[in-house]
Design an enzyme around this catalytic site. Structure first.
Site, short mmCIF file in Angstrom:
data_model
loop_
_atom_site.label_atom_id
_atom_site.label_comp_id
_atom_site.label_asym_id
_atom_site.label_seq_id
_atom_site.Cartn_x
_atom_site.Cartn_y
_atom_site.Cartn_z
N LYS A 1 0.85 -1.19 0.00
CA LYS A 1 0.00 0.00 0.00
C LYS A 1 0.88 1.24 0.00
O LYS A 1 1.95 1.24 0.64
CB LYS A 1 -0.88 -0.05 1.26
CG LYS A 1 -1.91 1.06 1.36
CD LYS A 1 -2.79 0.83 2.59
CE LYS A 1 -3.85 1.88 2.79
NZ LYS A 1 -4.71 1.57 3.97
N SER B 1 -9.57 1.47 2.82
CA SER B 1 -8.71 2.29 2.00
C SER B 1 -7.65 1.51 1.22
O SER B 1 -7.09 2.04 0.27
CB SER B 1 -8.01 3.34 2.87
OG SER B 1 -7.19 2.73 3.84
N SER C 1 -9.71 -1.02 6.90
CA SER C 1 -9.12 -0.82 5.57
C SER C 1 -8.42 -2.02 4.95
O SER C 1 -8.09 -1.98 3.77
CB SER C 1 -8.13 0.33 5.61
OG SER C 1 -8.85 1.53 5.50
N1 GLN Z 1 -13.12 3.28 6.18
C1 GLN Z 1 -12.49 3.72 7.38
C2 GLN Z 1 -12.20 5.18 7.31
O1 GLN Z 1 -12.59 5.77 6.38
C3 GLN Z 1 -11.28 2.91 7.66
C4 GLN Z 1 -10.01 3.48 7.17
C5 GLN Z 1 -8.84 2.67 7.56
O2 GLN Z 1 -8.96 1.61 8.16
N2 GLN Z 1 -7.67 3.22 7.26
O3 GLN Z 1 -11.59 5.76 8.18
#
Ligand code: GLN
Length: 474
Positions: A76, A151, A175
């Site tokens: 990532k 994400s 994410s």
């Molecule tokens: N969807 C969650 C957010 O928008 C999780 C993001 C993450 O785990 N980095 O914060």
């Protein structure tokens, strides 16, 4: 061009000379090119990947290769790899090159994994659909009209489309697990403190963890045993020894006690087919002799608000370093120090990141600190206590990973709250620090996959892996 579903398949072809690492990498590079429209990779590390492949091929000849030889991995775009670019999919870090490698990257390379490129993600890991990336959407390879999740959307899409065998994501609120669920893959968020965060671009430091996205449990276990454990660069990492997870997979679970949160499975907004599927898994487990019981969890409605109060607070502090001075983007329109800060941040950050910095600054501000931040911390403790209480009585907690399957682009574009509710089942684990894994078990009548989530006691990754393997074969 052969596609592989596990490291063991690759290693047996390497052993019999059917392939070598250089041609393996070339095949992956070829597919990345073929599937360019997915936008899963922001950059492919052609030169360093081929160089590493050559080295591993040499080592294989002398039987000195590490245990991840042949594993081609995408990372990532918030994980640092020395002398390679890293941007957190943000304009504010455009062109920035890392001076050092994250601990996870160092450890994977030391066991001869090959890092093929950096994967697109939501900007600073804030999002559930990969739509907040400054470098465009990632398409879900299973249905290109839909999001891959976020994400770590690029990391999941890359594995699902065979652009690499496995990838590393980060998980702050889901994410890793949510994109794994949307792309039909295994995704693990380890226990907080199991894996070093050194060299991961911080979003919310008391939540963030790095974990694997893979096609199977064994590969996730292998990656974890290589990258977990004590690190002098991250004092939040536990010094507990790391078991050889990959050797524990066939420890047939004895009779287990499994809880499911009634409020989750009965939650409004949970897709009825997913709900029915979870109940069918529960029935199978019972039929196999396990105790599976519904437990009360009265805090479901508080999970998402607690997550967003606390993570935005931490993000507003962590992202203060992007000021146009030290590194990254500096506005050409700035005329003095103040306008350098203001304009660089205004022009460098995207809308979602700005929204969270403002929200986080607000909840930390003198007048509202007690009402929001302190309250959020107290609620976090309530949630932790309740979750621990459940895990004192049960081995695992079972739930859906996501309320639905992969959604269409733009579906939540005008309503951030609807997007935040995507995280309803995944935020409990990072709020409490426990490990959680999404397993690619469900198949919806719309043709898309969905995950079943298993949460466990802190540092029970080994038991979780063997239970997961058993569950997927049940
Ligand atoms: N969807 C969650 C957010 O928008 C999780 C993001 C993450 O785990 N980095 O914060």
């Amino acid at each position: 061009m052969k596609t592989y579903n596990s490291l063991s398949e690759i290693q047996s072809d390497l052993a019999t000379g059917k392939t070598n690492c250089v041609s393996l990498v070339n095949d992956y590079l070829h597919r990345i090119e073929e599937k360019k429209q997915l936008n899963a990779f922001l950059e492919v590390f052609t030169a360093s990947a081929l160089e590493k492949a050559k080295q591993v091929d040499e080592k294989l000849k002398t039987n000195t290769a590490g245990k991840l030889a042949g594993m081609v991995i995408g990372i990532k775009d918030n994980l640092c790899y020395k002398n390679h670019k890293v941007s957190a999919s943000s304009k504010i870090l455009e062109g920035f090159e890392s001076l050092y490698s994250s601990t996870v990257v160092e450890r994977l390379l030391a066991e001869d994994a090959i890092i093929i490129g950096r994967c697109n993600c939501d900007e600073f890991a804030m999002g559930s659909s990969n739509e907040t990336s400054a470098y465009g959407n990632v398409l879900n390879p299973l249905d290109e009209t839909r999001v891959p999740g976020g994400s770590s959307g690029g990391a999941a899409a890359a594995v699902a489309a065979d652009l690499c065998l496995a990838s590393l994501g980060t998980d702050t609120g889901g994410s890793i697990r949510q994109p794994a669920s949307f792309c039909g893959l295994v995704g693990l968020k380890p226990t907080y403190g199991r894996v070093s965060r050194y060299g991961a671009i911080a979003y919310a430091s008391s939540f963030d963890q790095i974990g694997p996205i893979t096609k199977n449990i064994t590969d996730a276990a292998l990656i974890m045993e290589v990258m977990a454990g004590k690190d002098e660069y991250d004092s939040t990492v536990s010094s507990k020894p790391v078991p050889e997870y990959s050797k524990m997979l066939d420890n047939q679970p004895a009779k287990l006690r499994i809880a499911y949160l009634k409020d989750c499975v009965e939650a409004q907004g949970l897709n009825p087919e997913i709900k029915a599927y979870i109940y069918s898994v529960i029935e199978k487990l019972k039929a196999d002799g396990h105790t599976v019981e519904a437990v009360d969890f009265p805090y479901l409605d508080y999970l998402v608000p607690t997550y967003y109060v606390l993570t935005t607070a931490e993000a507003s502090s962590n992202l203060a370093r992007y000021d146009g001075i030290g590194y990254g983007y500096r506005s050409k329109n700035a005329t003095d120090l103040e306008s350098t800060y203001k304009k660089s941040r205004t022009e460098g950050f995207g809308t979602e990141v700005k929204r969270r910095i403002m929200l986080g600054t607000f909840v930390l501000s003198a007048g509202y600190y007690d009402a929001y931040y302190s309250k959020g911390q107290r609620v976090r403790r309530f949630i932790q206590n309740k979750t621990n209480e459940i895990l004192n009585n049960y081995d695992f907690i079972l739930s859906p990973t996501t309320p639905g399957t992969a959604f269409k682009f733009g579906e939540h574009a005008t309503d951030p709250i609807a997007m935040y509710l995507e995280d309803i089942f995944t935020v409990q684990a990072p709020i409490t620090g426990i490990p959680a894994i999404s397993l690619p078990m469900g198949k919806h009548s719309n043709g898309l996959p969905f995950g079943v989530q298993v949460m466990g006691k802190p540092f029970s990754e080994g038991e979780m892996f063997s239970f997961s393997k058993y569950l997927m074969e049940l």
